[in-house]
Design a protein around this motif. Sequence first.
Motif: not given
Length: 300
Positions: A1-16
């Motif tokens: 199974m592929e490991n899903k990376k947790k955390g905010m996406t780049l777009q979310q970081k820019q918005s924040m």
Amino acid sequence: MENKKKGMTLQQKQSMSGWIFLAPATILIAIMSFWPMISAFMTSFKTGSSANMQWAEPLWYNYARMFKDKLFIRSVGNTFLYLIIQVPIMLILAILLAQLLNNKDLKLKGFFRTCVFLPCATALVSYSLIFKSLFATEGLINSILVNLGILQENYNFLGTSASAKAVIIIALIWRWTGYNMVFYLAGLQNIEYSVYEAAKIDGANGWQTFWGITVPLLRPTIIMTFIMSINGTLQLFDESVNLTNGGPANSTISMSHYIYNNTFGTGVANFGYATAMSFCVFIMVGILALINMRVGDTRD
């Protein structure tokens, strides 16, 4: 199974990041601007003075009182008289001066532009006191008119209702014409000179060029200056206070002057009634600005 990376996406970081940068200014604007406006609106439904204020009965008492207050109605009439006479004259003079000083063949343009704009750089209180001295009973204007034989004796310009209003209008025109001229001059400099040359080749005279080219292309600037002038005139205060002190017998008092008197000038701080009048002025400004924008909007 592929490991899903947790955390905010780049777009979310820019918005924040954007919200983090905007938050301090937004909070300050809310505390320093919007909350005082809401608090003032609530105050307009109260009566009493200072710490003894309580809700009015009925709640709209202060607003109903305005329509019965003869002095407030007089102040509204005076302010609109200044608006109707002064604003068109001032803006027409500003456009004509801008057209004249935009002539590429005119020498010493910078000097003349500075001279026309200088009154705007004069402090409001200072220029009001200068006009008060000029039009005093023993002032320069009276001396000139008597020496020229126009008047037989000194005339009390500031002690007569009609002439006192005329002095205020003259002072406003002198003070603000250069200010509006700068906006028109900036607008004229964005118009290609080849447009005027083409009109000249087609046989248009100066008057036809002015109405057919200059005025239509300056329409957005004219609308802006008209709204600004309406806003400023409806809040007229310094001239009424420093030139005539609202006299004689409150015949020249403006709305802002009357609001000030009810807040600080009469010995009783009637904050509720003064705030209600202030919101009335705000509504007048909004309505006149909306009408002006609707009339000036030529979009389909």
